[in-house]
Design an enzyme around this catalytic site. Structure first.
Site, short mmCIF file in Angstrom:
data_model
loop_
_atom_site.label_atom_id
_atom_site.label_comp_id
_atom_site.label_asym_id
_atom_site.label_seq_id
_atom_site.Cartn_x
_atom_site.Cartn_y
_atom_site.Cartn_z
N ASP A 95 20.80 -44.43 4.12
CA ASP A 95 21.99 -45.19 3.72
C ASP A 95 23.27 -44.77 4.41
O ASP A 95 24.36 -44.99 3.90
CB ASP A 95 22.17 -45.03 2.21
CG ASP A 95 22.08 -43.58 1.78
OD1 ASP A 95 22.38 -42.71 2.63
OD2 ASP A 95 21.72 -43.31 0.62
N GLU A 117 12.82 -44.79 3.38
CA GLU A 117 13.56 -44.51 2.13
C GLU A 117 14.28 -45.78 1.65
O GLU A 117 15.48 -45.80 1.35
CB GLU A 117 14.55 -43.35 2.28
CG GLU A 117 14.97 -42.74 0.96
CD GLU A 117 15.98 -41.59 1.12
OE1 GLU A 117 17.17 -41.85 1.31
OE2 GLU A 117 15.55 -40.43 1.04
N GLU A 131 27.31 -45.45 0.48
CA GLU A 131 25.86 -45.50 0.68
C GLU A 131 25.17 -46.65 -0.05
O GLU A 131 24.22 -47.24 0.46
CB GLU A 131 25.22 -44.17 0.27
CG GLU A 131 25.57 -42.99 1.15
CD GLU A 131 26.86 -42.30 0.78
OE1 GLU A 131 27.60 -42.81 -0.10
OE2 GLU A 131 27.16 -41.25 1.36
N HIS A 202 29.49 -32.89 -1.52
CA HIS A 202 30.05 -33.58 -0.35
C HIS A 202 30.41 -35.03 -0.60
O HIS A 202 31.09 -35.65 0.23
CB HIS A 202 29.10 -33.49 0.85
CG HIS A 202 27.90 -34.39 0.76
ND1 HIS A 202 27.93 -35.71 1.13
CD2 HIS A 202 26.65 -34.17 0.32
CE1 HIS A 202 26.74 -36.25 0.94
NE2 HIS A 202 25.93 -35.34 0.43
N ARG A 204 31.80 -38.59 -1.00
CA ARG A 204 33.16 -39.13 -0.81
C ARG A 204 33.81 -39.54 -2.11
O ARG A 204 35.00 -39.30 -2.32
CB ARG A 204 33.10 -40.37 0.09
CG ARG A 204 33.16 -40.04 1.55
CD ARG A 204 32.97 -41.28 2.40
NE ARG A 204 32.74 -40.86 3.77
CZ ARG A 204 33.65 -40.93 4.73
NH1 ARG A 204 34.84 -41.43 4.50
NH2 ARG A 204 33.37 -40.51 5.94
N HIS A 235 29.99 -27.80 2.92
CA HIS A 235 29.93 -28.92 3.87
C HIS A 235 31.14 -28.85 4.81
O HIS A 235 32.24 -28.48 4.38
CB HIS A 235 29.95 -30.22 3.05
CG HIS A 235 29.67 -31.45 3.86
ND1 HIS A 235 30.60 -32.02 4.68
CD2 HIS A 235 28.56 -32.21 3.97
CE1 HIS A 235 30.08 -33.09 5.28
NE2 HIS A 235 28.83 -33.22 4.86
C1 UD1 Z 1 27.53 -38.40 5.49
C2 UD1 Z 1 27.06 -39.79 5.11
C3 UD1 Z 1 26.36 -39.74 3.76
C4 UD1 Z 1 25.29 -38.66 3.73
C5 UD1 Z 1 25.91 -37.34 4.17
C6 UD1 Z 1 24.89 -36.24 4.24
C7 UD1 Z 1 28.32 -41.80 5.66
C8 UD1 Z 1 29.55 -42.55 5.48
N1 UD1 Z 1 28.22 -40.64 5.00
O1 UD1 Z 1 28.53 -38.04 4.53
O2 UD1 Z 1 25.76 -40.98 3.50
O3 UD1 Z 1 24.82 -38.53 2.41
O4 UD1 Z 1 26.46 -37.49 5.46
O5 UD1 Z 1 25.50 -35.01 4.42
O6 UD1 Z 1 27.44 -42.21 6.39
N2 UD1 Z 1 32.68 -33.36 9.27
C9 UD1 Z 1 32.74 -32.38 10.24
N3 UD1 Z 1 31.55 -31.96 10.79
C10 UD1 Z 1 30.34 -32.46 10.41
C11 UD1 Z 1 30.30 -33.47 9.43
C12 UD1 Z 1 31.48 -33.90 8.88
O7 UD1 Z 1 33.80 -31.91 10.59
O8 UD1 Z 1 29.29 -32.03 10.92
C13 UD1 Z 1 33.93 -33.84 8.65
C14 UD1 Z 1 34.69 -34.84 9.51
O9 UD1 Z 1 36.04 -34.64 9.30
C15 UD1 Z 1 34.26 -36.16 8.91
C16 UD1 Z 1 34.13 -35.81 7.44
O10 UD1 Z 1 33.63 -34.48 7.43
O11 UD1 Z 1 35.21 -37.16 9.14
C17 UD1 Z 1 33.22 -36.69 6.67
O12 UD1 Z 1 31.96 -36.77 7.33
P1 UD1 Z 1 30.96 -38.00 7.08
O13 UD1 Z 1 29.78 -37.85 7.97
O14 UD1 Z 1 31.65 -39.30 7.15
O15 UD1 Z 1 30.65 -37.84 5.56
P2 UD1 Z 1 29.61 -36.96 4.79
O16 UD1 Z 1 30.22 -36.66 3.48
O17 UD1 Z 1 29.03 -35.88 5.58
N1 UDP Z 2 20.74 -28.67 3.49
C1 UDP Z 2 20.70 -27.69 4.47
N2 UDP Z 2 21.68 -26.73 4.49
C2 UDP Z 2 22.70 -26.71 3.59
C3 UDP Z 2 22.75 -27.73 2.61
C4 UDP Z 2 21.76 -28.70 2.59
O1 UDP Z 2 19.79 -27.69 5.30
O2 UDP Z 2 23.54 -25.81 3.67
C5 UDP Z 2 19.71 -29.72 3.47
C6 UDP Z 2 18.97 -29.91 2.16
O3 UDP Z 2 17.80 -29.13 2.12
C7 UDP Z 2 18.65 -31.40 2.15
C8 UDP Z 2 19.78 -32.02 2.94
O4 UDP Z 2 20.39 -30.96 3.67
O5 UDP Z 2 17.45 -31.67 2.82
C9 UDP Z 2 20.77 -32.69 2.03
O6 UDP Z 2 21.90 -33.02 2.73
P1 UDP Z 2 23.20 -33.61 2.06
O7 UDP Z 2 23.31 -33.11 0.66
O8 UDP Z 2 24.31 -33.31 3.01
O9 UDP Z 2 22.92 -35.17 2.11
P2 UDP Z 2 22.34 -36.24 1.10
O10 UDP Z 2 20.92 -35.85 0.79
O11 UDP Z 2 23.24 -36.26 -0.10
O12 UDP Z 2 22.41 -37.53 1.86
#
Ligand code: UD1
Ligand code: UDP
Length: 369
Positions: A95, A117, A131, A202, A204, A235
């Site tokens: 998603d 999924e 999502e 994490h 949003r 995160h």
């Molecule tokens: C993203 C996905 C979410 C998924 C999650 C898993 C979207 C909109 N969000 O959310 O569906 O559940 O990943 O973890 O698709 N950032 C960094 N480095 C990184 C990642 C993020 O600096 O490696 C910072 C950036 O400023 C970025 C912000 O975090 O703009 C948000 O990252 P984003 O990938 O949009 O959202 P997640 O909460 O990680």
């Molecule tokens: N995970 C990881 N290291 C971490 C935190 C999470 O490898 O420090 C793994 C965890 O085992 C799971 C996945 O990341 O498989 C979950 O990621 P996240 O919670 O970012 O995303 P979501 O599942 O909510 O989309």
């Protein structure tokens, strides 16, 4: 069959790479991998763990980037990439904005889409955000739906989706690459003798007051109960980092660290007393491992884990989380319900099942409606 698998974030890599490894065992498939780079280092770390290099890479991640900007950049990228490769099938997971943009772009070009999924729903378009909207749309665009559970299949069928297959969640398959009986916790002996709480946040829609109040609840627990020790891999989102650092300032029985490798995360999770999280995938892994989940969210699309008793949807209210956890942590009866291992999300063979479904289709692409 030429397959393009798209991966943008950490959980997509964790849940897709075992499937790619399985697909690559068969000469019937030519598998190409695209990493959109929606996540930075935490994504690369998973590719490295599985020792796989993407064939195509983009760097979609930019600090502070809006969802619209991320979406337009990804659409531009996939538009050009799909023209260049012309795959028979696009494989998208879950998603995320990466999965959504790749699927939309493939749909516009008449490329068939398989959604791994499929069928997760909260029926609240603002939670999880964005999502829920992404997955509903990807399911509408997809030609093949790999649903993790019977419940996800029934939701898809009610929405009129065809070609739905229940296979389990490929995230459970990933555990077989990481769990290690000889794993040693990366904390001091004194800390390892305490009961470990694992914490992740994490989402949003929680950033701001909701995330703060749920983290404050964890702080209250740690202050009240010195027999617990928390590990909190934070995160990379700066909004999450700021909150984590300010809430736990001065608290001794917590280790705040960089995101853990998949190997460390799975092995610490397997040994934890409980996990406090707003994650999606961690709900599935913890249920499979029999680790109690205190879910810091208002909704879940993983109701199966609540039915099996592994997951408690505790919301984000500070007092409620604190009181609920303390009560449950003292009740052997409640704990044993939460600790029973559940196969609701899969038995660890989802990837093989998906490949068995794709193999006959690879002989004749036309059967994909
Ligand atoms: C993203 C996905 C979410 C998924 C999650 C898993 C979207 C909109 N969000 O959310 O569906 O559940 O990943 O973890 O698709 N950032 C960094 N480095 C990184 C990642 C993020 O600096 O490696 C910072 C950036 O400023 C970025 C912000 O975090 O703009 C948000 O990252 P984003 O990938 O949009 O959202 P997640 O909460 O990680
Ligand atoms: N995970 C990881 N290291 C971490 C935190 C999470 O490898 O420090 C793994 C965890 O085992 C799971 C996945 O990341 O498989 C979950 O990621 P996240 O919670 O970012 O995303 P979501 O599942 O909510 O989309």
């Amino acid at each position: 069959m030429k397959i393009l698998a798209v991966i943008g974030t950490r959980p997509e890599a964790i849940k897709m790479l075992p499937l790619i490894i399985e697909l690559k065992k068969y000469r019937d498939f030519e598998v190409l991998i695209c990493s959109s780079g929606q996540h930075g280092d935490i994504l690369k770390c998973v590719f490295d763990y599985f020792n796989i290099e993407p064939d195509f890479s983009f760097c979609a991640m930019k600090k502070g980037q809006s969802l619209s900007r991320l979406t337009t950049r990804l659409l531009d990228y996939f538009d050009a990439l799909l023209d260049k490769i012309s795959p028979d099938l696009l494989l998208a997971h879950g998603d995320t904005t990466t999965a959504f943009c790749a699927s939309l772009s493939a749909f516009y070009k008449g490329i068939k889409i398989a959604h791994v999924e499929a069928g997760l729903r909260t029926y609240d378009k603002r939670s999880p955000f964005p999502e829920e909207l992404n997955r509903v749309t990807i399911d509408a665009l997809a030609d093949l739906h790999f649903a993790p559970t019977q419940l996800s299949r029934s939701r898809l069928e009610k929405e009129g989706r065809e070609s739905v297959f229940v296979v389990g969640n490929t995230g459970i398959d990933a555990l077989s690459y990481t769990l290690d009986n000889n794993y040693v916790l990366p904390v001091s002996n004194k800390e390892a003798n305490k009961k470990i709480l694992l914490v992740t946040t994490h989402r949003r829609e929680n950033i701001g007051s909701k995330m703060r109040s749920s983290l404050l609840a964890v702080r209250d627990i740690l202050e009240y109960r010195n027999d617990f020790f928390a590990v909190f891999p934070v995160h990379p989102n700066p909004a999450v980092r700021t909150e984590a650092i300010s809430v736990f300032e001065g608290i001794k029985n917590i280790k705040i660290c960089e995101p853990l490798t998949l190997y460390d995360f799975h092995n610490i999770l397997a040994r934890a007393f409980a996990v406090f999280t707003d994650s999606g995938g961690i709900q599935e892994e913890a249920s499979f491992l029999g680790v109690p989940v205190f879910l810091l969210r208002d909704t879940t699309e993983r109701e199966e884990g609540m039915e099996s008793g592994n997951i408690r949807l505790v919301g984000t209210d500070r007092k409620r989380i604190f009181e609920d956890f303390l009560r449950v942590s003292k009740s052997e009866e409640e704990l044993s319900k939460m600790r029973s291992r559940s196969f609701a999300f899969g038995d660890g063979h989802a990837c093989e099942k998906i490949v068995k479904i794709l193999l006959p289709l690879s002989k004749n692409n036309d059967i994909i409606k």
